[in-house]
Design a protein around this motif. Sequence first.
Motif, PDB file in Angstrom:
ATOM      1  N   ASP A  54      48.883 -19.441   9.819  1.00  0.00           N
ATOM      2  CA  ASP A  54      48.211 -20.762   9.612  1.00  0.00           C
ATOM      3  C   ASP A  54      49.291 -21.829  10.003  1.00  0.00           C
ATOM      4  O   ASP A  54      49.154 -22.908   9.524  1.00  0.00           O
ATOM      5  CB  ASP A  54      47.994 -20.794   8.247  1.00  0.00           C
ATOM      6  CG  ASP A  54      49.214 -20.409   7.273  1.00  0.00           C
ATOM      7  OD1 ASP A  54      50.265 -20.440   7.438  1.00  0.00           O
ATOM      8  OD2 ASP A  54      48.591 -20.525   6.049  1.00  0.00           O
ATOM      9  N   GLY A  55      50.472 -21.374  10.471  1.00  0.00           N
ATOM     10  CA  GLY A  55      51.515 -22.514  10.782  1.00  0.00           C
ATOM     11  C   GLY A  55      52.768 -22.647   9.938  1.00  0.00           C
ATOM     12  O   GLY A  55      53.587 -23.531  10.259  1.00  0.00           O
ATOM     13  N   ARG A  56      52.665 -22.208   8.898  1.00  0.00           N
ATOM     14  CA  ARG A  56      53.715 -22.219   7.650  1.00  0.00           C
ATOM     15  C   ARG A  56      54.849 -21.416   8.188  1.00  0.00           C
ATOM     16  O   ARG A  56      54.551 -20.405   8.468  1.00  0.00           O
ATOM     17  CB  ARG A  56      53.382 -21.802   6.202  1.00  0.00           C
ATOM     18  CG  ARG A  56      52.321 -22.462   5.471  1.00  0.00           C
ATOM     19  CD  ARG A  56      52.071 -21.943   4.388  1.00  0.00           C
ATOM     20  NE  ARG A  56      51.196 -20.641   4.577  1.00  0.00           N
ATOM     21  CZ  ARG A  56      51.568 -19.342   4.112  1.00  0.00           C
ATOM     22  NH1 ARG A  56      52.742 -19.414   3.270  1.00  0.00           N
ATOM     23  NH2 ARG A  56      50.845 -18.286   4.241  1.00  0.00           N
ATOM     24  N   LEU A  57      56.187 -21.796   8.016  1.00  0.00           N
ATOM     25  CA  LEU A  57      57.452 -21.324   8.236  1.00  0.00           C
ATOM     26  C   LEU A  57      57.620 -19.919   7.389  1.00  0.00           C
ATOM     27  O   LEU A  57      57.186 -19.959   6.284  1.00  0.00           O
ATOM     28  CB  LEU A  57      58.671 -22.248   8.244  1.00  0.00           C
ATOM     29  CG  LEU A  57      58.920 -22.883   9.503  1.00  0.00           C
ATOM     30  CD1 LEU A  57      60.051 -24.045   8.847  1.00  0.00           C
ATOM     31  CD2 LEU A  57      59.333 -22.247  10.563  1.00  0.00           C
ATOM     32  N   THR A  58      58.256 -19.026   7.865  1.00  0.00           N
ATOM     33  CA  THR A  58      58.310 -17.701   7.098  1.00  0.00           C
ATOM     34  C   THR A  58      60.013 -17.320   7.311  1.00  0.00           C
ATOM     35  O   THR A  58      60.422 -17.473   8.794  1.00  0.00           O
ATOM     36  CB  THR A  58      57.397 -16.697   7.246  1.00  0.00           C
ATOM     37  OG1 THR A  58      58.077 -15.566   6.275  1.00  0.00           O
ATOM     38  CG2 THR A  58      57.444 -16.045   8.647  1.00  0.00           C
ATOM     39  N   ALA A  59      60.558 -16.710   6.488  1.00  0.00           N
ATOM     40  CA  ALA A  59      61.998 -16.246   6.898  1.00  0.00           C
ATOM     41  C   ALA A  59      61.627 -14.571   7.151  1.00  0.00           C
ATOM     42  O   ALA A  59      60.339 -14.026   6.960  1.00  0.00           O
ATOM     43  CB  ALA A  59      62.768 -15.923   5.405  1.00  0.00           C
ATOM     44  N   THR A  60      62.467 -14.030   7.898  1.00  0.00           N
ATOM     45  CA  THR A  60      62.340 -12.280   8.170  1.00  0.00           C
ATOM     46  C   THR A  60      63.556 -11.857   7.778  1.00  0.00           C
ATOM     47  O   THR A  60      64.486 -12.196   7.791  1.00  0.00           O
ATOM     48  CB  THR A  60      62.194 -12.394   9.776  1.00  0.00           C
ATOM     49  OG1 THR A  60      61.715 -10.983  10.075  1.00  0.00           O
ATOM     50  CG2 THR A  60      63.539 -12.508  10.436  1.00  0.00           C
ATOM     51  N   TYR A  76      62.304 -17.894  10.475  1.00  0.00           N
ATOM     52  CA  TYR A  76      62.532 -17.302  11.832  1.00  0.00           C
ATOM     53  C   TYR A  76      61.117 -17.378  12.569  1.00  0.00           C
ATOM     54  O   TYR A  76      61.216 -17.447  13.745  1.00  0.00           O
ATOM     55  CB  TYR A  76      62.665 -15.824  11.423  1.00  0.00           C
ATOM     56  CG  TYR A  76      62.879 -14.814  12.596  1.00  0.00           C
ATOM     57  CD1 TYR A  76      64.104 -14.831  13.044  1.00  0.00           C
ATOM     58  CD2 TYR A  76      61.867 -13.999  12.761  1.00  0.00           C
ATOM     59  CE1 TYR A  76      64.440 -13.970  14.060  1.00  0.00           C
ATOM     60  CE2 TYR A  76      61.969 -13.148  13.922  1.00  0.00           C
ATOM     61  CZ  TYR A  76      63.228 -13.045  14.647  1.00  0.00           C
ATOM     62  OH  TYR A  76      63.339 -12.436  15.832  1.00  0.00           O
ATOM     63  N   ALA A  77      60.242 -17.421  11.763  1.00  0.00           N
ATOM     64  CA  ALA A  77      58.676 -17.342  12.711  1.00  0.00           C
ATOM     65  C   ALA A  77      57.841 -18.172  11.611  1.00  0.00           C
ATOM     66  O   ALA A  77      57.963 -18.863  10.667  1.00  0.00           O
ATOM     67  CB  ALA A  77      58.413 -15.980  12.763  1.00  0.00           C
TER      68      ALA A  77
END
Length: 188
Positions: free
Chosen positions: A162-168, A157-158
Amino acid sequence: MTADITLHALGAAVSQTDLASLSALLIDCVEDGASVGFMLPLLITRAEDFWRQKAAQAASGDHALLVARDAGGAIIGTVQVVLAQPDNQPHRGDIIKLLVHRRARRLGVGESLMRAAQTLAAEAGKTLLVLDTATGSAAERLYARLGWQRAGVIPDYALFPDGRLTATTVYYLPLTSVAQHAPATGAG
């Protein structure tokens, strides 16, 4: 929450001291890895611009901007309630940007801010609140403890700062009895 922490709403007249304190709080959270819309490095000028915009939204009544202060008056936490919604959603509010300074975590600041935000929203006539948070964050435990219901997870989602993807993870909270049963917040 400790007795030397107070909660209150800020409006358009955010002092330079408060602007600096809010900016330092935001930078502290982003540097700690919070996925709250900013990337590293977060410059003080960018943080100040963000808070000026939020103060204007609070002054217009579109947002409520709640802050928690320590005994010395420094802002150590904040949360916002987005009150202005589309015509077909006047009953709904969004909780955004729950931030607690690293030095003030595990003292009940986040919980107190959330309870105050929920009460404020109920008093404003909202019957439903929604929010999202980075999946796996410490905030998820807080929201579950406060009775928020998990609606689901959106992958990738975002970005973390530091640029790593994360779910929300998306949550909702019906406000049918929040205002009547909310504990005293110590708001001042």
